[in-house]
Design a protein around this motif. Structure first.
Motif, PDB file in Angstrom:
ATOM      1  N   THR A 124      30.771  27.278  41.143  1.00 55.03           N
ATOM      2  CA  THR A 124      31.235  26.762  39.517  1.00 55.03           C
ATOM      3  C   THR A 124      32.988  26.027  40.439  1.00 55.03           C
TER       4      THR A 124
ATOM      5  N   SER B  20      40.283  46.584  35.854  1.00 50.84           N
ATOM      6  CA  SER B  20      39.764  46.781  35.028  1.00 50.84           C
ATOM      7  C   SER B  20      38.667  46.071  34.390  1.00 50.84           C
ATOM      8  N   TRP B  21      38.110  44.451  35.111  1.00 53.34           N
ATOM      9  CA  TRP B  21      37.448  43.712  35.099  1.00 53.34           C
ATOM     10  C   TRP B  21      36.306  44.048  35.852  1.00 53.34           C
TER      11      TRP B  21
ATOM     12  N   LYS C 214      41.977  30.071  43.202  1.00 55.36           N
ATOM     13  CA  LYS C 214      41.513  30.161  42.251  1.00 55.36           C
ATOM     14  C   LYS C 214      40.226  31.355  41.890  1.00 55.36           C
ATOM     15  N   VAL C 215      39.437  30.974  43.089  1.00 58.68           N
ATOM     16  CA  VAL C 215      38.855  31.261  42.783  1.00 58.68           C
ATOM     17  C   VAL C 215      38.327  32.407  44.296  1.00 58.68           C
TER      18      VAL C 215
ATOM     19  N   GLY D 259      35.076  47.321  35.336  1.00 56.84           N
ATOM     20  CA  GLY D 259      33.466  46.604  34.692  1.00 56.84           C
ATOM     21  C   GLY D 259      32.449  45.852  34.520  1.00 56.84           C
ATOM     22  N   ALA D 260      32.943  44.857  35.498  1.00 54.35           N
ATOM     23  CA  ALA D 260      32.072  43.863  36.843  1.00 54.35           C
ATOM     24  C   ALA D 260      30.837  45.186  37.316  1.00 54.35           C
TER      25      ALA D 260
ATOM     26  N   HIS E 114      32.398  40.887  31.519  1.00 58.93           N
ATOM     27  CA  HIS E 114      32.174  42.453  30.902  1.00 58.93           C
ATOM     28  C   HIS E 114      31.663  42.967  29.542  1.00 58.93           C
TER      29      HIS E 114
ATOM     30  N   ARG F  77      28.719  33.059  46.685  1.00 54.31           N
ATOM     31  CA  ARG F  77      28.151  31.678  45.798  1.00 54.31           C
ATOM     32  C   ARG F  77      28.492  31.029  45.228  1.00 54.31           C
ATOM     33  N   THR F  78      27.384  31.481  43.856  1.00 54.46           N
ATOM     34  CA  THR F  78      27.128  31.147  42.915  1.00 54.46           C
ATOM     35  C   THR F  78      29.205  30.977  42.668  1.00 54.46           C
ATOM     36  N   LEU F  79      29.702  31.477  42.217  1.00 54.18           N
ATOM     37  CA  LEU F  79      31.734  31.866  41.522  1.00 54.18           C
ATOM     38  C   LEU F  79      32.493  30.392  42.085  1.00 54.18           C
TER      39      LEU F  79
ATOM     40  N   TRP G 186      37.184  38.308  36.143  1.00 54.74           N
ATOM     41  CA  TRP G 186      38.460  38.486  36.668  1.00 54.74           C
ATOM     42  C   TRP G 186      38.931  37.984  34.976  1.00 54.74           C
TER      43      TRP G 186
ATOM     44  N   PHE H 243      25.426  26.961  33.083  1.00 48.35           N
ATOM     45  CA  PHE H 243      24.676  27.930  33.631  1.00 48.35           C
ATOM     46  C   PHE H 243      23.801  28.101  33.330  1.00 48.35           C
TER      47      PHE H 243
ATOM     48  N   ASN I 111      27.744  32.205  35.370  1.00 47.68           N
ATOM     49  CA  ASN I 111      28.602  31.702  36.092  1.00 47.68           C
ATOM     50  C   ASN I 111      29.426  32.304  35.958  1.00 47.68           C
TER      51      ASN I 111
ATOM     52  N   PRO J 265      41.476  35.574  43.922  1.00 49.00           N
ATOM     53  CA  PRO J 265      41.027  36.388  43.058  1.00 49.00           C
ATOM     54  C   PRO J 265      39.193  37.508  42.997  1.00 49.00           C
ATOM     55  N   SER J 266      38.482  36.898  43.370  1.00 52.26           N
ATOM     56  CA  SER J 266      37.303  37.660  43.379  1.00 52.26           C
ATOM     57  C   SER J 266      37.700  39.026  44.243  1.00 52.26           C
TER      58      SER J 266
END
Ligand SMILES: Nc1ncnc2c1ncn2[C@@H]1O[C@H](COP(=O)(O)OP(=O)(O)OP(=O)(O)O)[C@@H](O)[C@H]1O
Ligand SMILES: [Mg+2]
Lengths: 265, 259
Positions: free
Chosen positions: B156, B250-251, B170-171, B254-255, A136, B151-153, A93, A85, A89, B174-175
């Motif tokens: 993906t 932690s992610w 999987k998406v 950071g994100a 990140h 949506r993009t994740l 996590w 991408f 993307n 966790p998100s």
């Protein structure tokens, strides 16, 4: 033999104000042969990413159809192709390594094999030492390489790459181009690159398709009749320079997409 | 490193100074007011020690803790799945969301009379009150987490071969996790509030019973001791939630750019 067939693909988006639609792609038709490397060039906003997403089965076309290896791509998982991408993307996590393993999990590979494969591609794209970093914590270029490795790792028949080298500096870009080209040639993969960069398109591809117009169609197709590897000598040959100016002309003749004025005819 | 350490030291130094001022003020105030109404730190410590050693406080604290955790777990078991469903299915959100908001907006004590009529002073009534207060924040945050999945994740995940429940695992899950965690953090506090309300006004057990009982005997030192335990619980819950966040999410910090 044709590996990818794109037939009469059209796509439009409903505007966010709900008033009417913007046609982005119209009657896009082309094929990519088995083992061929094709590039799509075109001005920004003309619909290159949209076309690639349709080819990957992520977005459905309004009309027309796509086949990969003779099988129609429906709007769902298409394990025959993998996509890199433009906006990376990556999953925030997951560590770099776990991101690269993502597609292998879908394939049902056992953990040990996943790790081994991921490590191979980590080495290949030059991310050794960054396995445990989260997106990140990585630079844009590194994230881009994770995205590249994630796609390569599932060893797809067809790989679709949306400006995969846009976030790295010139030197890294050249070495990555070399690496990727070698992988593609060695594994005889079919690849479709989207790029703004004419030199990159010439360096990589057997064939270059110029996408343009509003809505966009395939304007011209250029055969890159140059021997691989395309070292500096080849890139400054008369043939290459002529091709380059032809491509420039093709890009310039297709003006940049402008947002439509409300109430415009 | 030395920089942050000195700041940390300073932070605790400041807190130490404030406490060093507060305790004597409390002592003086406590001595000047009728002991039925207020108590000195010394009296509180002595009462605490005797109530602890005679087993009253440990056993009642345990009862309260059990109630908080049981209520919290019941609320998770209701709130998380329901939040996931409402995040996924628009129809479920439209159908349920207004009622959740109504319940959450209602002051908890206003429900006490109804709980009494329906269940009498009982454990059932207690858990009814706790879940009523704890499910909404967990449910709402979980739902928002699911709806905020990029949506993009999701695309993906699909592009790399996942679909259906696996794609969720999987998406989407966790998100949404940072949101769910935020819900749980608020939820554990809500469970403590619900437990105290129920123990004091509905079914006298645990620390709520200690507060009511000691108040009836005008033993303000014991009441303050009970309140201190409840305060400590609240702080420990909040801090443990922060620790879990720091360890596993932690992610997300950071994100999102918020640290
Ligand atoms: N999901 C969407 N909803 C609405 N409009 C969209 C959507 N995706 C793309 N577009 C529109 O479609 C057009 C083409 O977008 P696309 O991303 O395909 O361009 P591009 O050629 O890849 O541009 P660039 O070279 O800048 O990456 C743009 O005008 C964009 O506004
Ligand atoms: Mg694009």
């Amino acid at each position: 033999m044709e590996k990818v067939k794109v037939e009469h693909v059209s796509k439009s988006f409903t505007r966010s104000d709900g008033k009417g639609k913007t046609a982005v792609l119209e009657d896009v038709t082309f094929t990519v042969d088995d083992g061929e490397i094709a590039s799509i060039i075109g001005p920004t906003g003309c619909g290159k990413s949209t076309l690639l997403r349709i080819m990957a089965g992520i977005a459905p076309p309004d009309s027309g159809r796509i086949t990969v290896g003779g099988k129609e791509v429906v709007s769902s998982a298409n394990p025959a192709s993998a996509i890199v991408f433009q906006a990376f993307n990556l999953f925030p996590w997951r560590t770099a390594q776990k991101n690269i393993e993502f597609g292998l999990e879908a394939k049902g590979l056992p953990p040990a094999e996943r790790e081994k494969a991921a490590q191979h591609f980590i080495d290949l794209v030059g991310l050794k030492g960054y396995e445990k970093y989260h997106p990140h914590e990585l630079s844009g270029g590194m994230q881009q390489r994770v995205g590249l490795a994630r796609a390569l790792a599932i060893e797809p028949e067809v790989i679709l790459l949306d400006e995969p080298f846009s976030s790295v500096d010139m030197l890294t870009r050249e070495s990555l181009q070399h690496e990727v080209l070698q992988i593609l040639k060695k594994t005889k993969k079919t690849a479709v690159f989207v790029t703004h960069n004419i030199d990159e398109a010439i360096f990589l591809s057997h064939r270059i398709l110029s996408l343009g117009g509003k809505p966009a169609t395939i304007k011209e197709v250029f055969d890159v009749d140059l021997p691989y590897p395309r070292d500096d000598g080849v890139m400054v040959s008369q043939k290459a320079l002529t091709l380059k100016s032809d491509l420039k002309r093709a890009l310039l003749s297709s003006p940049q997409a402008q947002p439509e004025e409300a109430g415009a005819a | 490193m030395s920089m942050s350490l000195s700041v940390l030291k300073n932070k605790w130094l400041v807190r130490g100074y404030v406490l060093a001022v507060l305790l004597p003020v409390w002592q003086i105030l406590g001595q000047s007011v009728n002991p039925i109404i207020f108590a000195t730190p010394g009296q509180v410590v002595r009462t605490f020690a005797s109530l602890w050693s005679d087993g009253t406080l440990p056993s009642e604290t345990l009862i309260t803790l059990e109630t908080v955790f049981a209520g919290f777990l019941i609320s998770c078991a209701i709130g998380i799945p329901l939040g996931l469903i409402m995040g996924r299915i628009r129809l479920a959100e439209y159908a349920i969301d207004p009622y959740v908001n109504f319940i959450y907006a209602t002051p908890l004590v206003a429900i006490i009379p109804l709980a009494l009529i329906w269940f009498g002073p009982s454990n059932t009534a207690t858990y009814f009150i706790i879940t009523l207060h704890t499910v909404p924040p967990i449910l709402i945050n979980t739902m928002i987490g699911v709806k905020n999945t990029e949506r993009t994740l999701v695309e993906t995940g699909r592009a790399f071969g996942f679909g259906g429940w696996k794609l969720w695992q999987k998406v989407v899950l966790p998100s949404s996790l940072p949101f769910v965690m935020a819900g749980l953090r608020i939820g554990i506090g809500a469970a403590l509030i619900g437990t105290m309300v129920a123990e004091i006004f509905l079914f006298n057990t645990g620390l709520g019973y200690v507060l009511v009982n000691e108040t009836a005997q005008f033993n303000s030192a014991a009441v303050i001791a009970g309140v201190l335990i409840i305060m400590t619980m609240g702080v420990v819950f909040a801090e443990s939630a922060k620790l879990v966040d720091r360890r596993f999410l932690s992610w997300a910090r950071g994100a999102s750019g918020i640290s």
